[in-house]
Design an enzyme around this catalytic site. Structure first.
Site, PDB file in Angstrom:
ATOM      1  N   GLY D 148       0.830  -1.188   0.000  1.00 46.66           N
ATOM      2  CA  GLY D 148       0.000   0.000   0.000  1.00 46.66           C
ATOM      3  C   GLY D 148       0.870   1.245   0.000  1.00 46.66           C
ATOM      4  O   GLY D 148       2.055   1.191   0.336  1.00 46.66           O
ATOM      5  N   CYS D 149       0.272   2.360  -0.373  1.00 49.33           N
ATOM      6  CA  CYS D 149       1.036   3.600  -0.431  1.00 49.33           C
ATOM      7  C   CYS D 149       1.476   4.026   0.957  1.00 49.33           C
ATOM      8  O   CYS D 149       2.651   4.346   1.183  1.00 49.33           O
ATOM      9  CB  CYS D 149       0.231   4.696  -1.118  1.00 49.33           C
ATOM     10  N   TYR D 150       0.546   4.021   1.921  1.00 52.09           N
ATOM     11  CA  TYR D 150       0.934   4.404   3.286  1.00 52.09           C
ATOM     12  C   TYR D 150       2.028   3.476   3.829  1.00 52.09           C
ATOM     13  O   TYR D 150       3.038   3.959   4.350  1.00 52.09           O
ATOM     14  CB  TYR D 150      -0.276   4.388   4.215  1.00 52.09           C
ATOM     15  N   THR D 152       4.287   1.852   2.301  1.00 52.79           N
ATOM     16  CA  THR D 152       5.569   2.156   1.664  1.00 52.79           C
ATOM     17  C   THR D 152       6.237   3.344   2.343  1.00 52.79           C
ATOM     18  O   THR D 152       7.425   3.314   2.680  1.00 52.79           O
ATOM     19  CB  THR D 152       5.361   2.431   0.165  1.00 52.79           C
ATOM     20  N   SER D 153       5.451   4.405   2.548  1.00 53.30           N
ATOM     21  CA  SER D 153       6.045   5.621   3.130  1.00 53.30           C
ATOM     22  C   SER D 153       6.402   5.430   4.600  1.00 53.30           C
ATOM     23  O   SER D 153       7.292   6.094   5.127  1.00 53.30           O
ATOM     24  CB  SER D 153       5.106   6.811   2.952  1.00 53.30           C
TER      25      SER D 153
END
Lengths: 343, 343, 343, 343
Positions: D148-150, D152-153
């Site tokens: 997911g994007c979150y 990853t960050s």
């Protein structure tokens, strides 16, 4: 009618003061000053007010402004107010200062964050203008240090809970986000549209001057030295500020209890809205208004607090006028109770 | 590898040149200069390119740059290029100038819009760098006057139709809208985020300096003096430019005929996309790309032309590199054919 | 107190009506309806008004609304109002309709742009609610067709000049730009943030339904059939509309004369501000206000007119309330005279 | 050339895959599917790619896609992939799935956050596609659960420090902010431009489905159950994601040491840029690129980590292609190394 003056009327906070005071039913905006725009009509700088606030900006002269106004708002960069405010008070005026100069009772704290203070005795007499918290001091003060925008958004949700010993003050983290009008109207590359759009970033990480301001208030409130971790961020929007605060609960508590504590504390204070369960603050919902919306959520032993304000209104000019209202014995919401836009 | 230099690499157009040239398979960016940032790494100013373009900005010195580069891009405010370009040419360099200094063949027109010209003979030899229109002149020129962003968006749809006598040149009105990056990176109140967001306005109404530039080209193309009505507007966006042009048809014509004329003219020129019936140009669709999208519609006897470009790419740095490609006998799209973002 | 109802209160125009009417000193908002949100508190949908407008949305029932309100605003998609308004009038209510259903005196024109009209006789009796122009008809009418946002921005600058025969009505071109709130609150891909940001485009080029509305009014005003070229565009902003109009002067005239004609016409009408020479309308300057700012410039024989409004206020809900004020003999600006924000 | 297919090519992540794969020197995009747009040219939906990606969207049929492609990207809402992926694998294809369906090794965790899983055995074989961390698993896997994007960050800055026991995993708080493209292209009121502009708010506070995803990975990495406090927020921008992470240091450490640990870990991994002292990540600097920029700061015993990515690139399509590169033995940056825009 209270005769009112605004010193530094053409910065964003000053202009917002002009907007609010022009619509205030019990105040008469009788003089505005601007170094940069002396001799220019206010509406030449802010054409939204063409036909409404066409008065000329004047150069600041103590004599002139004291002749025309009884309450004076100083919306200047820090350092300037402490040089001119003592004179205004001597002439019997009452002042609401929007800079940092009179926000600290502990002058040393101010001096380590800003510069040497040249009006220390005044500083100690000043009331910290967090309207809902320090109403009594504000009522009787002649000089108000109007809170910074970040401290307003940070302190309003925290103080009631600290007073009830509900949170562990050693664990407070505040992750704040501000619209770019907070950086003011002085031209700078970092505030250019093309640098701000599609941009989001923290800045002055754990090094912002509003940090000692919050720490002083929180230390006073909790009776011991508090040093919160504070990270401000810049949002791609004009107006708005949201703080997401994190702290460990000092004891087991349910969300309903936290909400109730806040609701009880702010009972009857119309500008602080404690949102019901499931509702979350949003900068758009307080835009151009004097509201501070507060929500909360518990995750394990950790409390999450969210507060939203308009940085130029509750975070600056609106709270300043609210403080004037308190000082003058007016209804606290006088001139501040317009209906906000739905979008 | 062609060795390339960029003079004025830290303005928005200069930075965009750096971006494009760093990815150019047949060019080597060997020197960049900046008055303001000499000694600073490019990626300190534009951190997006950290690790990619960390080279230092240098002060401009003719000797230095001529030693390191064969093709030189000058991305400076007008007036400066005409002072330094003659020297560069004398040293055998070829120059693409992004300012107005070499866009006019009629020096008097330049001088009435800008200031006295100090390199008149060069001005007459310069090619006007509208890549799709003046390819042949560009091929052989040593100095290119790279077109303004507005003229690019105005001229590309008009010239093919004027050459075919399809429109009445006395009736041309161009209503153009530009993203705010067109105003550059110099700090100014009018380019601040808080002044631009939720703001839309015309400026320099019928008084913009790009107007005489367009008029000169259109007059040349149509063989008689043309003076169009041109109104630029400022959009609340970073990149993008859209022109809505209006002109009376010179004779009865159908939309399909207009579209066909444009399609035929731009056959094989990949950066001009003539949109099929029912499709309308949109700045978002050309963002960060070198495309110019063109659409048309007829209303009664009036033709409506719509063109969209990215003001920093096809309106500045992209077209400049396209011109370099033409000058150097490379594929016209070399270094410019990245796939654009869908949003 | 006038008892007021809003039918369709949860669309953007409806919500803006709620905002304005809640602050109106002589109106009492006594009932609001919403098909989609019946039973929900208004402030659940628009949390900006939490604590201010917590009333429940009701289902629309003629009986109920007629019992509770004397003036009824219908803020529904076209076609629905013509079905319910006749019944409301029969019950002795007066109605301001914000849709297109009662804007046309020539029903055929309506029918060719929209659909068959089922309340033709009413349509002929309706007043066109362009407040500054048709004040007298509005005063005595029971049903007002509140103008479209584009027509408001187009007609206010044009009508005074047409009445004075100052412009050639065959040459009128209006290039209009609207904020995206004009597309309403119904979810659609084209109104998504990611599709609108950094996007600017025309749409319905020379094919927008507001075109026949303007043509009808302009034909009536000029005494001959007028058909303007009208191109609407979508701006990346929430609120705001700006029209740049072009027309040939009917005779030689100076800018000062045009401005004077406009100033004279709008003398005493506080919501139309004719800007002095050198000042240019900007959507930001009229945001959230009921103002229409107008500027002008002459280029050769061509007149350029610029007007700016907030599409949801002067372009919809604000003008609707202004019309109610006129109908009820109140001060025209009652409830509409808040001080606009400087930014 | 690797033949590649994209299932679900018209959502934002799918479209970004098309953009990247069209420019990939070693991949040939041979088939794209879309339920909603079968039979429509891709460039009709995303006109930015007109002339570049005009291929038709097809209906999904296992047979067809397996015939045309060797590597298949599934960019569908969760629940759909687990139904179709098993079939694709049986036909010998390798799959990168961008949904949540194959991100969890602990199926129960998946099921408590999403729904019953219908391909459990596959789920256990899948590699978690955090490219820089799990390169070896990715190399040999046939099915990748793209993060997911979150996550990853959040994970990229944390994992190296957790592996070095530098932080107390019980104290992790992640305050994340995402651009609105993360909500996808499905029309919804909350993603409308007028609801997002000037709006900033948290959502799904401590209740987002990406939370268990992060917790699983962090628990695996630290060898004990970790449960972080995670609050996502919605930013008024299209693309971009920034996480501000807070954690207590497990032992005394200087900022330089933290930075060095990160730098050492990501040595040679070009898409993770550890910023030098004094530099702070900003979404604008990674826009449209596959970079993850990381910065850090210590405040007392507390470590502050900041990471910025483009949610659609490193947070979705870019990382997916990076994983394909790893799976196929290509250079990890193949097709991903375009020069990012300076603004």
């Amino acid at each position: 009618m209270i005769r009112v003056g605004v010193v530094g009327a053409t910065g964003y906070a000053g202009a917002e003061l002009v907007r609010i005071l022009q619509g205030h039913p019990e105040a008469e905006l009788s003089v505005i000053t601007s170094r940069q725009y002396a001799g220019t009509a206010f509406s030449d700088i802010y054409p939204a007010l063409y036909g409404i606030a066409d008065m000329l900006c004047e150069s600041f002269r103590t004599e002139d402004i004291c002749e025309k106004a009884d309450i004076i708002f100083t919306a200047l960069p820090h350092k300037l107010p402490m040089e001119i405010v003592p004179e205004l008070l001597k002439k019997g005026k009452r002042v609401v200062d929007l800079s940092a100069d009179f926000r600290f009772r502990d002058v040393k704290r101010y001096e380590s964050a800003y510069q040497p203070h040249c009006a220390k005795e005044l500083s100690e007499k000043a009331a910290y203008g967090l309207s809902e918290i320090y109403r009594e001091e504000i009522q009787s003060a002649d000089i108000i240090g109007n809170p910074g925008c970040y401290p307003t958004s940070v302190l309003l949700p925290l103080i009631p809970l600290i007073r009830e010993n509900l949170i562990d003050t050693e664990t407070i983290i505040c992750d704040s986000k501000s619209g770019v009008s907070g950086a003011g109207r002085s031209p700078s590359v970092t505030s250019l549209y093309s640098e701000v759009a599609e941009s989001f970033k923290p800045y002055k990480v754990a090094a912002h001057r509003h940090n000692p301001e919050m720490d002083e208030v929180l230390s006073r409130e909790s009776g011991k030295e508090v040093s919160i971790t504070f990270v401000p961020h810049l949002l791609p929007m004009s107006r708005g500020m949201l703080t997401t605060g994190y702290a460990n609960l000092a004891r087991t508590a349910k969300e309903a209890e936290i909400r109730e504590c806040l609701q009880h504390f702010y009972q009857g204070r119309q500008f602080v809205r404690i949102l019901p369960e499931g509702k979350i603050p949003n900068t758009l919902h307080v835009r151009s208004s004097n509201f501070c919306d507060i929500g909360c959520k518990i995750h394990g032993k950790r409390l999450i607090l969210v507060s939203a304000i308009d940085n130029l209104v509750k975070g600056a000019a609106g709270q300043a006028v609210q403080n004037m209202n308190i000082m003058c014995g007016l209804d606290e919401s006088s001139g501040l109770d317009w209906v906000p836009c739905p979008l």
